[in-house]
Write an enzyme that holds these catalytic residues in place. Sequence first.
Site, PDB file in Angstrom:
ATOM      1  CB  SER A 174      -0.924   0.016   1.230  1.00  0.00           C
ATOM      2  OG  SER A 174      -0.189  -0.221   2.415  1.00  0.00           O
ATOM      3  CG  ASP A 204       2.536  -6.731   1.243  1.00  0.00           C
ATOM      4  OD1 ASP A 204       2.201  -7.808   1.778  1.00  0.00           O
ATOM      5  OD2 ASP A 204       1.770  -5.757   1.132  1.00  0.00           O
ATOM      6  CD  GLU A 230      -2.399  -8.386  -2.911  1.00  0.00           C
ATOM      7  OE1 GLU A 230      -3.026  -8.456  -3.991  1.00  0.00           O
ATOM      8  OE2 GLU A 230      -2.128  -7.304  -2.357  1.00  0.00           O
ATOM      9  CD  GLU A 286      -7.457  -5.506   1.280  1.00  0.00           C
ATOM     10  OE1 GLU A 286      -6.335  -6.029   1.186  1.00  0.00           O
ATOM     11  OE2 GLU A 286      -7.679  -4.306   1.002  1.00  0.00           O
TER      12      GLU A 286
HETATM   13  O1  KIV Z   1      -0.405  -3.410   1.550  1.00  0.00           O
HETATM   14  C1  KIV Z   1      -1.078  -3.364   2.596  1.00  0.00           C
HETATM   15  O2  KIV Z   1      -1.061  -2.380   3.351  1.00  0.00           O
HETATM   16  C2  KIV Z   1      -1.891  -4.519   2.925  1.00  0.00           C
HETATM   17  C3  KIV Z   1      -2.968  -4.312   3.960  1.00  0.00           C
HETATM   18  C4  KIV Z   1      -4.109  -3.597   3.334  1.00  0.00           C
HETATM   19  C5  KIV Z   1      -3.382  -5.574   4.575  1.00  0.00           C
HETATM   20  O3  KIV Z   1      -1.736  -5.557   2.369  1.00  0.00           O
END
Ligand code: KIV
Length: 255
Positions: free
Chosen positions: A45, A83, A113, A180
């Site tokens: 994000s 991530d 994801e 989510e």
């Molecule tokens: O990238 C992010 O901040 C996320 C959250 C929305 C869980 O994956």
Amino acid sequence: MLTSLTELSHRKQNGPPLAVLTAYDYPTARLLDEAGVDLILVGDSLGMVVLGLPDTTGVTMQMMLHHTAAVRRGVKRAPIIADLPFHSYDTPEQALANARRLMEVGADAVKLEGGVGFIPQIKAIIEAGIPFVGHIGMLPQSVREEGGYKKKGKTPEQIEHIIADAIALDQAGAVAIVLESIVPDVATEITRRIRASTIGIGAGQHTDGQVLVTPDLLGSFPWFRPSFAKARCDVAGETLRAVQEYIAECQVTKA
Ligand code: KIV
């Protein structure tokens, strides 16, 4: 207050629910850690709330490494999840190589994801001894394919699909799974059925924990905030006020 990912199953059984927030830089990460947040997510994000991109699909491994390293420097206690960005885990080999790079700059776990379709990638990561966090339901990296951000779990087919994803990730050995934008009853059912801790965002109150994008909590990204996110302060408003006060003071000083 969590100090290690190994405490997750005890917390799932005994509570209290997990409080998880995102961080992308040293000062925010340090403050979240000092405040006692359970887990810190270096989320992709950051593409939107830090870098001004339209969605997360433009986030690269280089960006994730840079921000994960900054967060690591600020955190002494809370486990850090980083991530894997869009197209950084197309094959099991690529997923493992990039997961290792995130761990080398200081992540304690990695997240990607996807569900059933990504089990080979997820197994490659877990079998190499890297703690893995799943992310199912609405997947921001698929926003272009899907034509928008849509709530999941509204039809019997979707419910079956999400539950199958959750079970597959759990059986593969995920330590936690982000749920989510999932219909709350479906998120509750998943939480009941799996061993991994569920961390909800827009998925109701009955998951094992909640995650928020920190600028949504702080009111520091006023141009967009999802309806489920409650801003608990107005950093954008305070910033405007302080900067305008400074401008006015600069303008009178010389006169
Ligand atoms: O990238 C992010 O901040 C996320 C959250 C929305 C869980 O994956």
